[in-house]
Scaffold this motif. Sequence first.
Motif, short mmCIF file in Angstrom:
data_model
loop_
_atom_site.label_atom_id
_atom_site.label_comp_id
_atom_site.label_asym_id
_atom_site.label_seq_id
_atom_site.Cartn_x
_atom_site.Cartn_y
_atom_site.Cartn_z
N HIS A 100 36.81 70.78 27.23
CA HIS A 100 36.55 69.36 27.12
C HIS A 100 37.98 68.70 27.31
CE1 HIS A 100 35.53 65.63 23.92
NE2 HIS A 100 35.90 65.42 25.06
N LEU A 101 37.98 67.95 28.53
CA LEU A 101 39.23 67.24 28.83
C LEU A 101 39.33 66.00 28.63
CD1 LEU A 101 41.88 67.77 30.43
CD2 LEU A 101 40.59 67.52 32.74
N TYR A 102 40.32 65.27 27.91
CA TYR A 102 40.53 63.89 27.43
C TYR A 102 41.70 63.29 28.24
CZ TYR A 102 40.64 59.83 24.64
OH TYR A 102 40.64 58.60 24.11
N GLY A 103 41.67 62.20 28.72
CA GLY A 103 42.62 61.37 29.25
C GLY A 103 42.57 59.98 28.94
N TYR A 104 43.55 59.27 29.12
CA TYR A 104 43.96 57.95 29.08
C TYR A 104 44.85 57.39 30.26
CZ TYR A 104 44.31 53.33 26.82
OH TYR A 104 44.29 51.79 26.87
N GLY A 105 46.25 57.38 30.12
CA GLY A 105 46.96 57.08 31.23
C GLY A 105 47.23 55.39 31.56
N GLY A 128 40.96 54.39 29.77
CA GLY A 128 40.58 55.74 30.20
C GLY A 128 39.40 55.77 30.64
N GLY A 129 38.26 54.70 30.34
CA GLY A 129 37.00 54.98 30.91
C GLY A 129 37.30 54.36 32.25
N PRO A 155 34.03 51.57 29.24
CA PRO A 155 34.89 51.69 30.22
C PRO A 155 35.40 50.66 31.03
CG PRO A 155 32.58 52.42 30.70
CD PRO A 155 32.72 52.01 29.44
N PHE A 156 36.29 50.62 31.55
CA PHE A 156 36.92 49.36 32.34
C PHE A 156 36.82 49.76 33.90
CE2 PHE A 156 41.16 47.38 33.82
CZ PHE A 156 40.53 46.02 33.96
N VAL A 157 35.77 49.78 34.22
CA VAL A 157 35.32 50.25 35.53
C VAL A 157 35.00 49.20 36.62
CG1 VAL A 157 34.16 52.46 34.84
CG2 VAL A 157 32.90 50.58 34.51
N ASP A 158 34.91 48.04 36.09
CA ASP A 158 34.67 46.78 37.03
C ASP A 158 36.22 46.02 37.22
OD1 ASP A 158 33.58 45.27 39.12
OD2 ASP A 158 32.19 44.09 37.47
N ALA A 159 36.94 46.88 37.22
CA ALA A 159 38.49 46.29 36.99
C ALA A 159 38.58 45.13 37.82
CB ALA A 159 39.45 47.35 37.23
N LEU A 160 38.39 45.16 39.07
CA LEU A 160 38.89 44.19 40.08
C LEU A 160 38.10 42.96 39.76
CD1 LEU A 160 40.46 43.25 42.41
CD2 LEU A 160 38.60 44.16 44.08
N THR A 161 36.84 42.91 39.47
CA THR A 161 36.17 41.86 39.11
C THR A 161 36.62 41.15 37.85
OG1 THR A 161 34.03 42.57 39.89
CG2 THR A 161 33.88 40.67 38.63
N SER A 162 37.09 41.83 36.89
CA SER A 162 37.69 41.17 35.60
C SER A 162 39.17 40.70 35.88
CB SER A 162 37.76 42.50 34.71
OG SER A 162 36.38 42.72 34.13
N ILE A 163 39.81 41.51 36.58
CA ILE A 163 41.26 40.98 36.83
C ILE A 163 41.45 39.81 37.73
CG2 ILE A 163 43.47 41.57 37.68
CD1 ILE A 163 42.49 42.94 34.83
N LEU A 164 40.14 39.44 38.72
CA LEU A 164 40.37 38.50 39.52
C LEU A 164 40.17 37.07 38.91
CD1 LEU A 164 38.47 39.92 42.56
CD2 LEU A 164 40.55 38.71 42.53
N ASP A 165 39.31 37.36 37.51
CA ASP A 165 38.84 36.06 36.81
C ASP A 165 39.86 35.71 35.47
OD1 ASP A 165 37.40 33.85 35.58
OD2 ASP A 165 35.66 34.98 35.24
N PRO A 166 40.71 34.47 35.87
CA PRO A 166 41.58 34.26 34.67
C PRO A 166 40.86 33.71 33.42
CG PRO A 166 41.86 32.74 36.48
CD PRO A 166 40.80 33.86 37.08
#
Length: 707
Positions: free
Chosen positions: A474-479, A560-561, A583-594
């Motif tokens: 079981h491999l966990y990560g964040y970063g 980490g998601g 999980p923060f998997v739609d990162a671009l859409t979110s960071i485009l919207d202030p």
Amino acid sequence: MTPDAPDTALSAPRADRRDTVRSHHGDDVIDGYEWLRAKEDADVIAHLEAENAYTDARTAHLAELRETLFGEIKSRVKESDLSVPTRRGDWWYYGRTVEGAQYGLQCRARVTDADDWTPPLLDAAQPVPGEQVLLDSNVEAEGHEFFSLGAFDVSDDATRLLWSTDVTGDERYTVRVRDLVTGETLSDEIADTAGAFFTPDGESVIYTTVDDAWRPDTLWLHRLGTPVADDVKLFHEPDERFWLGAGITRSRRYLVIGVGSNITSEDYLVDLDDLTAPPRVVWPRREGVEYSVDHTVIDGRDELLVLHNDGALDFELVRVAADAPQGERHVVIAHEAGRRLEDVDCFRDHTVVEYRREGISRVALLNPADGALDELSFDEPLYSAGLGGNPEWHSPFLRLGYSSFVTPGTVYDLELATRTLHLRKQQPVLGGYDAGDYDQARAWATADDGTRVPISLVWKRSYGAPGDTPRALHLYGYGSYEHSIDPGFSVARLSELDRGVIFAVAHVRGGGEMGRGWYESGKLQHKKNSFSDFVACARHLVDTGVTSPSQMVAEGGSAGGLLMGAVANLAPELFGGILASVPFVDALTSILDPSLPLTVIEWDEWGDPLHNAEVYAYMKSYSPYENVREDVTYPPILAVTSLNDTRVLYVEPAKWVARLREAGAEDVLFKCEMVAGHGGVSGRYNAWRERAFEQAWILDRLGLADA
């Protein structure tokens, strides 16, 4: 189909495509699932409920295993227990849990000997002499599906209690105050706060509120017994990149108001005898300079110890005059590459510094006059150590917390006069737990660019050492955010270790394990290093015979998601399953919207794709939702989220799962808690059941559902 197998014939929910166009920097993107963002839309709720029903049906064969795992967690926990009491004034304060109760109780008992700083040895099975239950969260939670206790403070004279609660999961808290002499709850009630605490005289409350983007931006002073509408604004931070926090120095000399972005900070001081006086800036903000302050007294002079990174990548510590902080700086601890200074705490007669070296957290006593460090030593090669609750300015003891992957959470008091560590308590683990049955070690993978990436491993000895034969792992990560995943004990994890699973943490770049440079090389335009590091760690574990792809499940949550979504696209063949939590998997859409919560603040971490075409292109090249592939076979994926999460909105995994299914991914499950926030469900039994659900899925993917 048998009762012990998943029903693979079930049809997964399919979200309708309702195409919208997102246009930035000359790039038109057709998004078929952005409509799922409409949280109040009946179609959206119906889709989420259909996803939950599908996940329930597909995991029905694991129901017995889930109950077994829940029972194992419960059986190892001492359900009626107490924390180690902490002295504040003439009282010992502690928390208590009661068997069968979801939430804890906050309690206190009088100090019987003013000169005795040894905490009483309390037993949950016996009534505590003179115990006062200050707050029973089980009572507060009645009638609510979700409950979270936020602020909790007792006035310096011990006569008033302040607490705040969130009953939806959106992290907006309501503050209330109780008279501890009469037991009366005062009429004062402050809604939509982010943090709160008493002024030293206990007559007023200092609290923060948030703006429309959920950014803490304003500090207020509320005089008890007066209308909230008359509260005094103490400070407002208009810059949308900066958030605000505040606290009182341990010396009870200053209110410190701190504002900061991810890369810049600025602190202000207010004398506590005149809270409405204009705040005095310590150091004016400079882009890229971070610092924090604490108050100390040296030879009768009020001074500040300032921890900063001005020309010092891994930070240095200086002292300045409190009445002229922008004057001469006296270096206390000079910058040393590879030794990341993280925190300084001042007491009347001693000073404590926390730092990180060689990937391990350290604690040392500091002589502020000459910078000499007396580092505390511990026997284990991998461990976590840090300060615990130390509210008193003049305590002769220093409360410490310690744990490792195999050592349960341990509380020590360091007797300062003799440098003796006194063991106060170790987390009880029922059922005959023996730390000697388990082992931990560190391995190193080599990234694509030659960087050595640490991997922490823990396993049960009776199954053999890692590498003897390929085993379930079981491999966990964040970063991200310079957050370090340090060695820590988990009761729930024992259920995996006892079935032969190796648990591992990939300490990828973007985290803080190896210092500030480690973080800098895994953010902004270097973010892809986090993903390639994780893949390098997985490949190392396979190449060295520790595991095999079919025997490895990856897990990560929040940022980490994002890591999980990225590695699913990069190397789907390496994993037998991927668990992505909030999980923060739609990162671009979110960071485009202030207009979304926290987006502007996040530009320092990810870059600003709204105004920078290069950042836009880079983020688009790794954002998981943008890069779902149709030319690969994805491993089974479980995505879990919460409807009221304000940090990573539920819509991100909802869209990701819809896109994965559209691309042909055959085994993707999505679970959305309909009454919860970023941290998931509330209540310890509910949390254990949630973890048992996830662990059952993990064990099933590892072929150990019957183990």
